[in-house]
Design a protein around this motif. Structure first.
Motif, short mmCIF file in Angstrom:
data_model
loop_
_atom_site.label_atom_id
_atom_site.label_comp_id
_atom_site.label_asym_id
_atom_site.label_seq_id
_atom_site.Cartn_x
_atom_site.Cartn_y
_atom_site.Cartn_z
N CYS A 40 10.16 -28.64 -58.62
CA CYS A 40 9.25 -29.69 -59.04
C CYS A 40 9.85 -31.06 -58.75
N LEU A 41 8.98 -32.03 -58.58
CA LEU A 41 9.42 -33.39 -58.30
C LEU A 41 9.94 -34.06 -59.56
N TYR A 42 9.21 -33.94 -60.67
CA TYR A 42 9.63 -34.46 -61.96
C TYR A 42 9.42 -33.40 -63.03
N SER A 43 10.20 -33.51 -64.08
CA SER A 43 10.05 -32.66 -65.25
C SER A 43 10.26 -33.53 -66.48
N TRP A 44 9.19 -33.73 -67.25
CA TRP A 44 9.22 -34.60 -68.42
C TRP A 44 9.14 -33.76 -69.70
N ALA A 45 10.10 -33.90 -70.58
CA ALA A 45 10.18 -33.05 -71.77
C ALA A 45 10.29 -33.89 -73.05
N GLU A 46 9.70 -35.09 -73.05
CA GLU A 46 9.81 -35.94 -74.23
C GLU A 46 8.83 -35.55 -75.35
N HIS A 47 7.75 -34.85 -75.02
CA HIS A 47 6.82 -34.42 -76.07
C HIS A 47 7.45 -33.30 -76.89
N ARG A 48 7.12 -33.28 -78.18
CA ARG A 48 7.70 -32.28 -79.08
C ARG A 48 6.71 -31.18 -79.45
N ASN A 49 5.53 -31.18 -78.84
CA ASN A 49 4.55 -30.15 -79.13
C ASN A 49 3.68 -29.94 -77.88
N SER A 50 2.69 -29.07 -77.99
CA SER A 50 1.88 -28.68 -76.84
C SER A 50 1.15 -29.86 -76.21
N ILE A 51 1.04 -29.83 -74.88
CA ILE A 51 0.27 -30.82 -74.14
C ILE A 51 -1.20 -30.44 -74.23
N VAL A 65 0.61 -41.48 -65.01
CA VAL A 65 0.10 -40.26 -65.62
C VAL A 65 0.14 -40.46 -67.14
N ILE A 66 -0.97 -40.15 -67.80
CA ILE A 66 -1.06 -40.26 -69.25
C ILE A 66 -1.17 -38.86 -69.83
N SER A 67 -0.33 -38.54 -70.80
CA SER A 67 -0.33 -37.22 -71.41
C SER A 67 -0.57 -37.35 -72.90
N SER A 68 -1.34 -36.41 -73.44
CA SER A 68 -1.55 -36.35 -74.89
C SER A 68 -0.99 -35.04 -75.41
N SER A 69 -0.61 -35.06 -76.69
CA SER A 69 0.07 -33.90 -77.26
C SER A 69 -0.31 -33.72 -78.71
N LEU A 70 -0.04 -32.52 -79.22
CA LEU A 70 -0.24 -32.25 -80.64
C LEU A 70 0.87 -32.86 -81.50
N ASP A 71 1.83 -33.56 -80.86
CA ASP A 71 2.85 -34.27 -81.64
C ASP A 71 2.39 -35.67 -82.05
N CYS A 72 1.06 -35.93 -81.91
CA CYS A 72 0.43 -37.19 -82.35
C CYS A 72 0.80 -38.38 -81.47
N THR A 73 1.16 -38.15 -80.24
CA THR A 73 1.51 -39.25 -79.35
C THR A 73 0.83 -39.11 -77.99
#
Length: 335
Positions: A40-51, A65-73
């Motif tokens: 993979c080109l990038y791997s982002w693991a800052e979220h603490r719950n499911s995307i 790229v905008i990502s939402s998660s069940l970690d409320c962020t």
């Protein structure tokens, strides 16, 4: 997918986001480490719950790229540099996100039925900024979790779907609901906005004897153990590529132009063959790209071999003279 179809972005239950270059997937056969899968080109693991959702802005490699998660962020990532640019923090879990067509407002659908409206201003700061929900306005009215968000074709109205079995159309300027659709059969899990061009024009519409409005000509969906072949009816025969690599470019451009013209002709009748043509066009383009990559690799190997021979001949000219004499002897003996 990226706006140029060169990147695939995935979000997983473990909160990790991967950005995959599609060219590496097509070229796995040339890689000795193909058994390990594409890198993979990038791997982002800052979220603490499911995307829960991913949105890609416009701009190619300079987009975000905008990502939402069940970690409320929500997190905003730079696709060009692979870094975290900004974080939006909320007090409730997030299910859906969308940008307005002008990419100035970010709409966030939460599990408590609230839609947050935030200013989307990404600067060139070195450290990631945190934006709280206090800096966002709210659209309220749903009594269940927001499941999907979409924009109208004119970009003026926001459409939201919810587990309360309703879909609402919002005037984003006034912040008010202008229409509500009740779906009494159950919760709404997703929505899609379709252009009005897919519907028959008024001139083509004909009422029946009872005066009812005719149905939209959409094929019915049937459950079947063996799906019907998509090749039924008239199928356009596609020109094939030649086997010689030197003729790939000319043949590929001719074939692509021919397929595009056939697709346009078929789409006028909106027939299933048009969909099949699009799929085959995509497959043909990827095959052509793969073959060109293989051809370039062969050319590179050949040039590298010739370069090494040239260097060797300059560094060891005597060895080359001995080899040349041996070749002459062999030629004389064979003669």
């Amino acid at each position: 997918m990226g706006d140029d179809d060169s990147l695939l972005i995935s979000g997983a239950d473990d909160g990790v986001i991967h950005v995959w270059p599609l060219i590496s997937m097509l070229d796995m056969a040339e890689d000795s480490r193909a058994n390990a899968g594409p890198s993979c080109l990038y791997s982002w693991a800052e979220h603490r719950n499911s995307i829960t959702d991913l949105v890609l802005g416009t701009g190619g490699s300079s987009s975000v790229v905008i990502s939402s998660s069940l970690d409320c962020t929500l997190k905003v990532w730079s696709l060009g540099h692979g870094t975290l640019l900004q974080t939006f923090a909320f007090s409730t879990q997030i299910n859906a996100i969308i940008l307005d067509p002008g990419e100035q407002l970010l709409f966030t659908g939460s599990t408590d039925g609230t839609i947050f409206v935030s200013q989307f201003e990404i600067g060139l700061q070195d450290t990631a900024a945190v934006v709280t929900e206090d800096q966002s306005s709210r659209l309220t009215g749903h009594r269940g979790s927001i499941t999907a968000l979409a924009f109208s074709m004119n970009g003026l109205w926001l459409i939201s779907a919810s587990e309360d079995c309703t879909a609402r159309v919002w005037d984003i300027v006034m912040g008010q609901v202008i229409r509500t659709f009740d779906h009494r059969k159950g919760q709404i899990t997703n929505i899609v906005v379709i252009s009005q061009t897919f519907f028959p024009s008024k001139d083509c519409q004909k009422t029946n004897n009872k005066g009812n409005v005719p149905r939209i000509p959409v094929s019915s969906l049937e459950k079947s153990s063996q799906p019907r072949s998509s090749f039924e009816g008239t199928v356009a025969i596609l020109p094939s590529y030649c086997s010689l690599e030197e003729e790939h470019v000319a043949s590929g451009s001719h074939t692509t132009a021919s397929m595009k013209q056939q697709i346009l002709d078929l789409e006028q009748e909106r027939s299933p063959e048009a969909v099949q043509m699009k799929v085959e066009t995509s497959v043909e383009n990827r095959m052509w790209a793969t073959s060109m990559i293989k051809h370039l690799i062969k050319v590179n190997k050949s040039l590298r071999s010739k370069f090494l021979d040239m260097v060797q001949s300059r560094l060891y000219p005597k060895c080359d003279d001995v080899k040349a004499k041996k070749r002459r002897r062999l030629d004389v003996e064979n003669a």
